[in-house]
Design a protein around this motif. Structure first.
Motif, PDB file in Angstrom:
ATOM      1  N   PHE A  36       0.843  -1.194   0.000  1.00  0.00           N
ATOM      2  CA  PHE A  36       0.000   0.000   0.000  1.00  0.00           C
ATOM      3  C   PHE A  36       0.880   1.247   0.000  1.00  0.00           C
ATOM      4  O   PHE A  36       2.007   1.237   0.492  1.00  0.00           O
ATOM      5  N   TYR A  52       0.354   5.243   1.400  1.00  0.00           N
ATOM      6  CA  TYR A  52      -0.474   6.183   2.143  1.00  0.00           C
ATOM      7  C   TYR A  52       0.165   7.565   2.069  1.00  0.00           C
ATOM      8  O   TYR A  52       1.379   7.708   2.021  1.00  0.00           O
ATOM      9  N   GLN A  96       0.278  11.286   4.130  1.00  0.00           N
ATOM     10  CA  GLN A  96      -0.028  11.956   5.395  1.00  0.00           C
ATOM     11  C   GLN A  96       0.287  13.442   5.266  1.00  0.00           C
ATOM     12  O   GLN A  96       1.424  13.872   5.387  1.00  0.00           O
ATOM     13  N   GLY A 101      -2.286  15.395   9.537  1.00  0.00           N
ATOM     14  CA  GLY A 101      -2.034  14.184  10.313  1.00  0.00           C
ATOM     15  C   GLY A 101      -2.753  12.936   9.850  1.00  0.00           C
ATOM     16  O   GLY A 101      -2.321  11.831  10.164  1.00  0.00           O
ATOM     17  N   LEU A 149      -3.790   9.797   7.836  1.00  0.00           N
ATOM     18  CA  LEU A 149      -3.209   8.921   6.824  1.00  0.00           C
ATOM     19  C   LEU A 149      -4.274   8.597   5.782  1.00  0.00           C
ATOM     20  O   LEU A 149      -5.321   8.037   6.118  1.00  0.00           O
ATOM     21  N   PHE A 200       3.993   7.196   2.871  1.00  0.00           N
ATOM     22  CA  PHE A 200       4.444   5.945   3.470  1.00  0.00           C
ATOM     23  C   PHE A 200       4.098   4.771   2.562  1.00  0.00           C
ATOM     24  O   PHE A 200       2.958   4.656   2.080  1.00  0.00           O
ATOM     25  N   ARG A 206       1.636  -5.605   4.195  1.00  0.00           N
ATOM     26  CA  ARG A 206       0.852  -6.465   5.095  1.00  0.00           C
ATOM     27  C   ARG A 206       0.981  -7.893   4.615  1.00  0.00           C
ATOM     28  O   ARG A 206       0.869  -8.166   3.410  1.00  0.00           O
ATOM     29  N   ALA A 218      -0.685  -6.402  11.284  1.00  0.00           N
ATOM     30  CA  ALA A 218      -0.054  -5.092  11.285  1.00  0.00           C
ATOM     31  C   ALA A 218       0.379  -4.674   9.888  1.00  0.00           C
ATOM     32  O   ALA A 218       0.784  -5.496   9.067  1.00  0.00           O
ATOM     33  N   LEU A 219       0.283  -3.391   9.647  1.00  0.00           N
ATOM     34  CA  LEU A 219       0.946  -2.799   8.495  1.00  0.00           C
ATOM     35  C   LEU A 219       2.390  -2.522   8.890  1.00  0.00           C
ATOM     36  O   LEU A 219       2.647  -1.934   9.931  1.00  0.00           O
ATOM     37  N   PHE A 275       5.333  -0.368   8.057  1.00  0.00           N
ATOM     38  CA  PHE A 275       5.557   0.882   7.342  1.00  0.00           C
ATOM     39  C   PHE A 275       7.036   1.115   7.068  1.00  0.00           C
ATOM     40  O   PHE A 275       7.901   0.744   7.876  1.00  0.00           O
ATOM     41  N   GLY A 276       7.323   1.771   5.944  1.00  0.00           N
ATOM     42  CA  GLY A 276       8.629   2.359   5.749  1.00  0.00           C
ATOM     43  C   GLY A 276       8.728   3.626   6.589  1.00  0.00           C
ATOM     44  O   GLY A 276       7.766   4.039   7.227  1.00  0.00           O
ATOM     45  N   LYS A 277       9.884   4.262   6.558  1.00  0.00           N
ATOM     46  CA  LYS A 277      10.086   5.445   7.393  1.00  0.00           C
ATOM     47  C   LYS A 277       9.472   6.692   6.791  1.00  0.00           C
ATOM     48  O   LYS A 277       9.427   7.734   7.453  1.00  0.00           O
TER      49      LYS A 277
END
Lengths: 116, 117
Positions: A35, A37, A39, A43, A45, A91, A95, A103-104, A106-108
């Motif tokens: 995925f 996302y 942001q 704030g 997502l 991001f 999953r 949980a997803l 996430f990258g940084k």
């Protein structure tokens, strides 16, 4: 181990430029979902695009397009003709498995700044 | 309705206070999530509820207590927090389908910005 790497920390472009955000993932699972996302400073997502491990077809949706390549474990995201409103942190997320409620990973994140 | 709502938007509390964060969705989703996000970091999963039952607790301290009263609501009760708990708390929901092709993408609320003094 599962991991998502977004090597680009920050990107700055001028409006109307095309910009590609890179994402490399690591997993040994055969079933997984990817995925992107967005942001914005507010704030929230916002879900943008998705792809599963069995479908490598690349798509275009409006100004967004994505390039999923299992051979290189990459899921790159391109914004065409960028706009100031595209400024946000993006991001990439992974999953695993078929079940929800997991949980997803996430990258940084990559901070995109689009100037007029 | 494709929205996840969260209240309050901002919360300031002392270390001895008890407060609650609320999350609501009306998309018929049967999985709900709490994430914690510190500044300039990605979200970190705290809890997952699947069909109103707690399915994942990512070793979260007991001063955070989740509750899922029904399929549309998710609460996070806060007690005796520490200043390092200050963060953006995000709620998300997703469908709960099984099988290949079940994306179950998570939809996020706007978050609650929590400050612990």
């Amino acid at each position: 181990a599962q991991k998502v790497t977004q090597a680009q920390t920050e990107i700055s472009v001028v409006e109307k430029e095309d910009v590609t955000l890179d994402c490399v993932y690591e997993t040994r699972d055969t079933t997984y979902y990817l995925f992107w996302y967005k942001q914005p400073p507010s704030g929230e997502l916002v879900f943008l695009i998705r792809r599963n491990s069995f479908d490598e077809q690349n798509e275009i949706s409006g100004r967004y397009s994505w390039n999923f390549q299992k051979s290189t474990s990459s899921f790159n995201f391109t914004i065409t003709a960028s706009q100031v409103v595209d400024s946000a942190v993006y991001f990439c997320a992974l999953r695993l498995g078929d079940q929800a409620g997991t949980a997803l990973i996430f990258g940084k994140g990559t901070t995109l700044s689009v100037s007029s | 309705d494709t929205e996840v709502t969260q209240t309050p938007k901002h919360l300031v509390m002392g270390m001895t206070n008890k407060k609650s964060l609320k999350c609501e969705q009306h998309m018929g989703h049967r999985a709900m999530y709490w994430y914690k996000q510190k500044a300039k970091k990605p979200p970190e999963l705290m809890f997952v509820y699947s069909y109103e039952k707690l399915s994942i607790n990512e070793s979260v301290p007991s001063r955070f207590s989740p509750e899922c009263p029904n399929s549309s609501l998710l609460n996070l009760h806060l007690h005796a927090l520490q200043p390092e708990d200050s963060a953006l708390y995000l709620c998300a929901s997703s469908q709960n389908f099984y099988g290949v092709g079940s994306y179950n993408e998570q939809f996020f609320g706007p978050g609650t910005r929590l400050t612990v003094l």
